[in-house]
Design a protein around this motif. Structure first.
Motif, PDB file in Angstrom:
ATOM      1  N   ASP A  15      64.473 144.679   9.285  1.00 44.70           N
ATOM      2  CA  ASP A  15      64.932 144.479   7.980  1.00 44.70           C
ATOM      3  C   ASP A  15      66.569 144.093   7.686  1.00 44.70           C
ATOM      4  OD1 ASP A  15      66.009 144.701   5.019  1.00 44.70           O
ATOM      5  OD2 ASP A  15      64.104 145.977   4.586  1.00 44.70           O
ATOM      6  N   GLU A  16      66.788 143.062   7.261  1.00 50.10           N
ATOM      7  CA  GLU A  16      68.095 142.377   7.325  1.00 50.10           C
ATOM      8  C   GLU A  16      69.193 143.543   6.522  1.00 50.10           C
ATOM      9  OE1 GLU A  16      69.413 138.317   6.118  1.00 50.10           O
ATOM     10  OE2 GLU A  16      67.309 137.672   7.205  1.00 50.10           O
ATOM     11  N   ASP A  17      68.244 144.336   5.617  1.00 49.50           N
ATOM     12  CA  ASP A  17      69.277 145.524   4.921  1.00 49.50           C
ATOM     13  C   ASP A  17      69.803 146.574   5.956  1.00 49.50           C
ATOM     14  OD1 ASP A  17      68.956 144.019   2.813  1.00 49.50           O
ATOM     15  OD2 ASP A  17      67.348 145.391   1.894  1.00 49.50           O
ATOM     16  N   ASN A  18      69.218 146.350   7.183  1.00 54.90           N
ATOM     17  CA  ASN A  18      69.678 147.493   8.139  1.00 54.90           C
ATOM     18  C   ASN A  18      70.568 146.756   9.469  1.00 54.90           C
ATOM     19  OD1 ASN A  18      68.199 149.582   7.599  1.00 54.90           O
ATOM     20  ND2 ASN A  18      66.275 148.832   8.208  1.00 54.90           N
ATOM     21  N   ILE A  19      71.050 145.570   8.912  1.00 52.17           N
ATOM     22  CA  ILE A  19      71.944 144.871  10.177  1.00 52.17           C
ATOM     23  C   ILE A  19      73.205 144.525   9.224  1.00 52.17           C
ATOM     24  CG2 ILE A  19      72.370 143.070  11.478  1.00 52.17           C
ATOM     25  CD1 ILE A  19      69.098 142.666  11.934  1.00 52.17           C
ATOM     26  N   ARG A  36      85.489 137.582  16.635  1.00 53.04           N
ATOM     27  CA  ARG A  36      84.261 137.708  17.232  1.00 53.04           C
ATOM     28  C   ARG A  36      83.377 138.596  16.461  1.00 53.04           C
ATOM     29  NH1 ARG A  36      87.775 137.207  21.131  1.00 53.04           N
ATOM     30  NH2 ARG A  36      87.461 135.616  22.741  1.00 53.04           N
ATOM     31  N   THR A  37      82.167 138.355  16.215  1.00 55.44           N
ATOM     32  CA  THR A  37      81.205 139.174  15.396  1.00 55.44           C
ATOM     33  C   THR A  37      80.507 139.982  16.155  1.00 55.44           C
ATOM     34  OG1 THR A  37      80.914 137.194  14.017  1.00 55.44           O
ATOM     35  CG2 THR A  37      79.421 138.962  13.607  1.00 55.44           C
ATOM     36  N   TYR A  38      80.367 141.345  15.669  1.00 52.22           N
ATOM     37  CA  TYR A  38      79.666 142.375  16.117  1.00 52.22           C
ATOM     38  C   TYR A  38      78.549 143.017  15.166  1.00 52.22           C
ATOM     39  CZ  TYR A  38      83.392 142.392  19.808  1.00 52.22           C
ATOM     40  OH  TYR A  38      84.147 141.917  20.762  1.00 52.22           O
ATOM     41  N   HIS A  39      77.633 143.319  15.517  1.00 53.02           N
ATOM     42  CA  HIS A  39      76.308 143.618  14.787  1.00 53.02           C
ATOM     43  C   HIS A  39      76.141 145.042  14.675  1.00 53.02           C
ATOM     44  CE1 HIS A  39      75.958 139.244  14.637  1.00 53.02           C
ATOM     45  NE2 HIS A  39      75.504 139.403  13.518  1.00 53.02           N
ATOM     46  N   HIS A  40      75.832 145.727  13.657  1.00 52.43           N
ATOM     47  CA  HIS A  40      75.564 147.092  13.683  1.00 52.43           C
ATOM     48  C   HIS A  40      74.162 147.229  12.988  1.00 52.43           C
ATOM     49  CE1 HIS A  40      79.857 147.506  13.007  1.00 52.43           C
ATOM     50  NE2 HIS A  40      79.997 147.761  14.352  1.00 52.43           N
ATOM     51  N   LEU A  41      73.276 148.100  13.648  1.00 56.60           N
ATOM     52  CA  LEU A  41      71.882 148.371  13.364  1.00 56.60           C
ATOM     53  C   LEU A  41      71.891 149.815  12.502  1.00 56.60           C
ATOM     54  CD1 LEU A  41      70.195 147.147  16.267  1.00 56.60           C
ATOM     55  CD2 LEU A  41      70.862 145.842  14.303  1.00 56.60           C
ATOM     56  N   TRP A  42      71.594 149.940  11.485  1.00 57.94           N
ATOM     57  CA  TRP A  42      71.491 151.215  10.759  1.00 57.94           C
ATOM     58  C   TRP A  42      70.146 151.630  10.739  1.00 57.94           C
ATOM     59  CZ3 TRP A  42      75.979 152.950   8.520  1.00 57.94           C
ATOM     60  CH2 TRP A  42      77.271 152.213   8.828  1.00 57.94           C
ATOM     61  N   CYS A  43      69.236 151.362  12.023  1.00 55.30           N
ATOM     62  CA  CYS A  43      67.884 151.909  12.001  1.00 55.30           C
ATOM     63  C   CYS A  43      67.597 152.307  13.375  1.00 55.30           C
ATOM     64  CB  CYS A  43      67.011 150.908  11.344  1.00 55.30           C
ATOM     65  SG  CYS A  43      67.064 149.436  12.364  1.00 55.30           S
ATOM     66  N   SER A  44      66.552 153.108  13.717  1.00 53.97           N
ATOM     67  CA  SER A  44      65.923 153.076  15.131  1.00 53.97           C
ATOM     68  C   SER A  44      65.615 152.053  15.511  1.00 53.97           C
ATOM     69  CB  SER A  44      65.311 154.491  15.065  1.00 53.97           C
ATOM     70  OG  SER A  44      64.161 154.380  14.336  1.00 53.97           O
ATOM     71  N   LEU A  45      65.103 151.985  16.730  1.00 51.70           N
ATOM     72  CA  LEU A  45      64.511 150.789  17.154  1.00 51.70           C
ATOM     73  C   LEU A  45      63.078 150.953  17.917  1.00 51.70           C
ATOM     74  CD1 LEU A  45      67.387 149.137  19.241  1.00 51.70           C
ATOM     75  CD2 LEU A  45      66.129 148.247  16.894  1.00 51.70           C
ATOM     76  N   ARG A  46      61.906 150.623  17.528  1.00 48.72           N
ATOM     77  CA  ARG A  46      60.708 150.550  18.167  1.00 48.72           C
ATOM     78  C   ARG A  46      60.804 150.046  19.497  1.00 48.72           C
ATOM     79  NH1 ARG A  46      58.992 148.040  13.758  1.00 48.72           N
ATOM     80  NH2 ARG A  46      58.135 146.442  14.941  1.00 48.72           N
ATOM     81  N   ARG A  47      59.842 150.700  20.335  1.00 47.73           N
ATOM     82  CA  ARG A  47      59.934 150.045  21.757  1.00 47.73           C
ATOM     83  C   ARG A  47      59.624 148.492  21.843  1.00 47.73           C
ATOM     84  NH1 ARG A  47      60.879 147.802  25.447  1.00 47.73           N
ATOM     85  NH2 ARG A  47      60.610 148.340  27.587  1.00 47.73           N
ATOM     86  N   ASP A  48      58.760 147.896  20.725  1.00 43.51           N
ATOM     87  CA  ASP A  48      58.248 146.531  20.722  1.00 43.51           C
ATOM     88  C   ASP A  48      59.520 145.642  20.342  1.00 43.51           C
ATOM     89  OD1 ASP A  48      58.018 147.419  18.333  1.00 43.51           O
ATOM     90  OD2 ASP A  48      56.135 146.304  17.933  1.00 43.51           O
ATOM     91  N   GLN A  49      60.628 146.389  19.959  1.00 43.70           N
ATOM     92  CA  GLN A  49      61.600 145.571  19.298  1.00 43.70           C
ATOM     93  C   GLN A  49      62.662 144.983  20.139  1.00 43.70           C
ATOM     94  OE1 GLN A  49      62.297 148.306  16.002  1.00 43.70           O
ATOM     95  NE2 GLN A  49      62.087 146.616  14.581  1.00 43.70           N
ATOM     96  N   TYR A  50      62.568 145.543  21.514  1.00 44.62           N
ATOM     97  CA  TYR A  50      63.633 145.337  22.490  1.00 44.62           C
ATOM     98  C   TYR A  50      63.110 145.262  23.767  1.00 44.62           C
ATOM     99  CZ  TYR A  50      63.639 150.263  23.591  1.00 44.62           C
ATOM    100  OH  TYR A  50      63.450 151.642  23.840  1.00 44.62           O
ATOM    101  N   MET A  79      76.193 134.285   6.565  1.00 48.44           N
ATOM    102  CA  MET A  79      76.268 134.031   7.913  1.00 48.44           C
ATOM    103  C   MET A  79      74.643 134.384   8.391  1.00 48.44           C
ATOM    104  SD  MET A  79      77.698 136.743  10.883  1.00 48.44           S
ATOM    105  CE  MET A  79      78.895 135.916  11.399  1.00 48.44           C
ATOM    106  N   SER A  80      74.417 133.606   9.421  1.00 48.62           N
ATOM    107  CA  SER A  80      72.694 133.426   9.780  1.00 48.62           C
ATOM    108  C   SER A  80      72.735 134.648  10.819  1.00 48.62           C
ATOM    109  CB  SER A  80      72.310 132.442  10.371  1.00 48.62           C
ATOM    110  OG  SER A  80      73.300 131.839  11.514  1.00 48.62           O
ATOM    111  N   MET A  81      71.575 135.316  10.732  1.00 46.46           N
ATOM    112  CA  MET A  81      71.346 136.302  11.732  1.00 46.46           C
ATOM    113  C   MET A  81      70.870 135.841  13.113  1.00 46.46           C
ATOM    114  SD  MET A  81      71.282 139.532  11.951  1.00 46.46           S
ATOM    115  CE  MET A  81      71.540 140.094  10.310  1.00 46.46           C
ATOM    116  N   PRO A  82      71.384 136.368  14.176  1.00 46.43           N
ATOM    117  CA  PRO A  82      71.006 136.065  15.662  1.00 46.43           C
ATOM    118  C   PRO A  82      69.584 136.397  15.795  1.00 46.43           C
ATOM    119  CG  PRO A  82      73.183 137.143  15.392  1.00 46.43           C
ATOM    120  CD  PRO A  82      72.588 137.363  14.260  1.00 46.43           C
ATOM    121  N   LYS A  83      68.857 135.635  16.422  1.00 49.77           N
ATOM    122  CA  LYS A  83      67.591 136.092  16.782  1.00 49.77           C
ATOM    123  C   LYS A  83      67.525 137.135  17.835  1.00 49.77           C
ATOM    124  CE  LYS A  83      65.180 132.834  14.786  1.00 49.77           C
ATOM    125  NZ  LYS A  83      64.368 133.299  13.609  1.00 49.77           N
TER     126      LYS A  83
END
Length: 124
Positions: free
Chosen positions: A75-79, A87-101, A1-5
């Motif tokens: 990192d794709e290892d964190n998704i 329907r596909t739902y994604h899980h993020l296994w990391c915190s997010l930096r402010r510049d990532q959203y 499966m390709s990763m959504p942008k």
């Protein structure tokens, strides 16, 4: 499966600041929001959020924050993802930096529709 942008995550306004530690946003493992999950719940589209996510359907009309998460430097290892009812739902296994959203103000109106508006930079 390709990763959504881009992935979408919503959070009540009252919890956003509680989940920030410096420049990081981390709602994982919280009993107050997200069912104490060890990952960040996301959906790949606003349409899926408003049409198929039971959390949104059950929400009362209110304001909340919508995070548009850019996946380019996560990192794709964190998704990971799961599929429910096709329907596909994604899980993020990391915190997010402010510049990532991108942080947006969202409102579920009385008709159950989603209204999204940009925030002034000074608010975040």
């Amino acid at each position: 499966m390709s990763m959504p942008k881009q992935l979408i995550h919503i959070v009540p306004i009252a919890f956003y600041d509680e989940f920030r530690i410096g420049d990081l946003y981390d709602p994982r493992n919280r009993t107050s929001f997200g069912n104490n999950a060890p990952y960040i719940h996301t959906t790949p589209s606003i349409e899926q959020l408003t049409s198929h996510l039971s959390y949104f359907e059950k929400m009362k009309p209110s304001e909340f924050y919508l995070l548009k998460i850019t996946t380019d430097d996560i990192d794709e290892d964190n998704i990971t993802h799961c599929t429910e009812n096709g329907r596909t739902y994604h899980h993020l296994w990391c915190s997010l930096r402010r510049d990532q959203y991108e942080l947006l103000l969202a409102t579920k109106n009385e008709r159950g529709e989603l209204e999204i508006s940009p925030l002034r930079e000074s608010l975040y």
